[in-house]
Write a protein that holds these residues in place. Sequence first.
Motif, PDB file in Angstrom:
ATOM      1  N   HIS A   4     -39.269  38.433 -31.522  1.00 11.57           N
ATOM      2  CA  HIS A   4     -38.741  37.373 -30.652  1.00 11.57           C
ATOM      3  C   HIS A   4     -37.522  36.661 -31.237  1.00 11.57           C
ATOM      4  CE1 HIS A   4     -41.426  35.127 -33.390  1.00 11.57           C
ATOM      5  NE2 HIS A   4     -40.544  34.162 -33.238  1.00 11.57           N
ATOM      6  N   TRP A  19     -39.472  30.964 -22.802  1.00 11.08           N
ATOM      7  CA  TRP A  19     -38.703  30.570 -21.621  1.00 11.08           C
ATOM      8  C   TRP A  19     -39.239  29.319 -20.926  1.00 11.08           C
ATOM      9  CZ3 TRP A  19     -42.221  31.100 -17.702  1.00 11.08           C
ATOM     10  CH2 TRP A  19     -43.173  32.134 -17.798  1.00 11.08           C
ATOM     11  N   ARG A  53     -30.172  35.086 -23.579  1.00 16.06           N
ATOM     12  CA  ARG A  53     -31.267  34.214 -23.151  1.00 16.06           C
ATOM     13  C   ARG A  53     -30.658  33.139 -22.241  1.00 16.06           C
ATOM     14  NH1 ARG A  53     -35.300  33.459 -28.427  1.00 16.06           N
ATOM     15  NH2 ARG A  53     -36.590  35.295 -27.951  1.00 16.06           N
ATOM     16  N   LYS A  94     -36.938  38.018 -23.785  1.00 11.13           N
ATOM     17  CA  LYS A  94     -37.950  37.228 -24.495  1.00 11.13           C
ATOM     18  C   LYS A  94     -38.283  37.804 -25.858  1.00 11.13           C
ATOM     19  CE  LYS A  94     -42.723  35.550 -23.892  1.00 11.13           C
ATOM     20  NZ  LYS A  94     -43.467  36.441 -24.804  1.00 11.13           N
ATOM     21  N   ILE A 129     -36.604  37.790 -16.462  1.00 11.31           N
ATOM     22  CA  ILE A 129     -37.130  37.761 -17.829  1.00 11.31           C
ATOM     23  C   ILE A 129     -37.545  39.177 -18.205  1.00 11.31           C
ATOM     24  CG2 ILE A 129     -38.927  36.831 -19.339  1.00 11.31           C
ATOM     25  CD1 ILE A 129     -39.241  34.555 -17.208  1.00 11.31           C
TER      26      ILE A 129
END
Length: 265
Positions: free
Chosen positions: A237, A9, A248, A220, A186
């Motif tokens: 991921h 991020w 995302r 994430k 997040i």
Amino acid sequence: MASNSSIEWTETTWNPVTGCDRVAAGCDHCYALTLAKRLKAMGQEKYQNDGDPRTSGPGFGVTLHPASLDEPRRWRTPKVVFVNSMSDLFHAKVPLSFVRDVFDVMRETPQHTYQVLTKRATRVAKIADRLDWPENVWMGVSVESFDAVDRIDRLRSVPAATRFLSCEPLLSALPGLDLREIHWVIVGGESGHGARPMLAEWATEIRDQCAEAGVAYFFKQTGTVLARQWGATGKGHDAKEWPFSLPREYPQSPAARRETARSVS
């Protein structure tokens, strides 16, 4: 020089402070503590100060690095910058004067976007009115479990233009989140040796709460345990390996939010 970051991020990291102390369950498997020990053994200058072995470790004593303050001024292109990936800017051992020095640099380099994350929400709220908050600073708090949701109220009291939550490592469900004046969340599971599990329904519940509140959601990683369950590789991921959609997203800029508010009114 700026270092390219593997953190999904952000784009790069900037560490005018290094070192920290564990203060919550989310700190139990701190990646930065483990990395600091390795960097000390490699002779890295920033990581030669040891912390209290009960809460910190080799190379992880809180240390100020005034020589690092000017780094963002030398970057030629705009960057999204995670501030103190190897520390906590609001640790009690970081003097207010140095926090102000960091904020001065952030204010004087408006081409960059700075992401500041802390578990020490009480101190942020306490000293917030003594800091000059530029719009390019995103202020976040860690909310790794339901026991930590009180940090959100403290974050709301801070006059940051963009506020965010980092629910990583997510260690419990977070039902009924109050996302007023929060712009980004997040979510991620824990990875590495001894990783604690994150349940998929915890992540999707937060996703749905964000969608209802109009808050950007960024997933994430699954973490080691859920990655094995999903047949994903490593930390999980890679979004292509997830069995269902976990966005995302990034928050709108303050200017874009003002424009949206004007058009609605």
